[in-house]
Enzyme design. Structure first.
Site, short mmCIF file in Angstrom:
data_model
loop_
_atom_site.label_atom_id
_atom_site.label_comp_id
_atom_site.label_asym_id
_atom_site.label_seq_id
_atom_site.Cartn_x
_atom_site.Cartn_y
_atom_site.Cartn_z
N GLY A 63 3.15 -12.64 -8.65
CA GLY A 63 2.17 -13.03 -8.59
C GLY A 63 2.47 -14.30 -6.88
CD1 TRP A 65 3.03 -11.60 -1.84
CD2 TRP A 65 1.66 -10.58 -1.15
NE1 TRP A 65 4.17 -11.08 -0.75
CE2 TRP A 65 3.52 -10.10 -0.02
CE3 TRP A 65 1.32 -9.38 -0.79
CZ2 TRP A 65 3.22 -9.24 0.49
CZ3 TRP A 65 1.15 -8.06 -0.39
CH2 TRP A 65 1.88 -8.20 0.79
CG ASP A 83 1.80 -4.82 -10.81
OD1 ASP A 83 2.85 -4.32 -11.55
OD2 ASP A 83 2.28 -5.58 -9.91
CG ASP A 124 4.92 -6.89 -2.09
OD1 ASP A 124 5.55 -6.29 -0.85
OD2 ASP A 124 5.44 -7.05 -3.00
CE LYS A 164 6.71 -3.38 -1.38
NZ LYS A 164 7.40 -4.02 -1.91
#
Length: 208
Positions: A63, A65, A83, A124, A164
């Site tokens: 968490g 970001w 996620d 990410d 990413k």
């Protein structure tokens, strides 16, 4: 097979982790992860967020970001996080637990945000690494493509994308695919990203 040099189970990795200045800073500031500093560094250059935006955060756990974005988009903004791992509740953040490659999960995600209604998509996401470069890079690019496909479905005109990926074979083609959807594409390697890591961040702006 896990590369023991960087395995999260190894004593060497743990020693380096807890000596890391960004880990210490995250603990001191009561942040959820050191990745907060990566996003902060990128945003200082690329100015991705403003008040009232709608943002998707893929690979959001734990968490870091989401908390950063929340501080930038304010109470009128909206964050949808996703996620496969659980994430502790953050006030004002809608969390969807599941694999975004699963059509049932992506369907829920699209329903929550609407078509072409998102200002920024963040990813990410990272694969479980094997220590074998060609495999790890391929898996990373696969996750990047999942995120890019979500951009095609939900990102509004002139919206932005931050993802990413690992450096290696396949990255050049992936960059071309990102260029096909965005006018501006940059590669960032923030200081908080460990020097030995293959990870880089692609910042794409002005969706066509």
């Amino acid at each position: 097979m896990v590369n023991s040099k960087y395995s999260m189970c190894s004593s060497g990795w743990l020693q380096k982790h807890f000596k890391d200045q960004y880990v210490k800073a995250a603990q001191r500031q009561k942040l959820r992860s050191r990745s907060w500093f990566k996003l902060d560094a990128i945003n200082r250059i690329d100015a991705l967020f403003s008040t009232g935006m709608t943002v998707i955060d893929l690979g959001s756990a734990p968490g870091g970001w989401a908390l950063y974005v929340k501080s930038k988009i304010g109470k009128t903004g909206r964050i949808v996080a996703c996620d496969i791992l659980s994430m502790r509740n953050i006030s004002g953040v809608n969390f969807l637990k599941g694999d975004c490659s699963n059509p049932n999960i992506s369907k829920i995600l699209y329903k929550w945000v609407g078509q072409k209604q998102v200002n920024v998509v963040l990813s990410d996401m990272a694969p479980n690494t094997t220590g074998i470069s060609i495999i790890d890079v391929s898996r990373s690019i696969h996750l990047g493509n999942l995120a890019l496909n979500i951009c095609r479905n939900v990102l509004m005109h002139r919206g932005a994308f931050l993802v990413k990926v690992f450096q290696g074979k396949g990255l050049d083609k992936y960059l071309c695919d990102v260029h096909s959807l965005f006018n501006i594409v940059r590669i960032r390697k923030p200081d908080a990203s460990r020097s030995h890591s293959r990870e880089v961040y692609i910042v794409a702006k002005e969706r066509k």
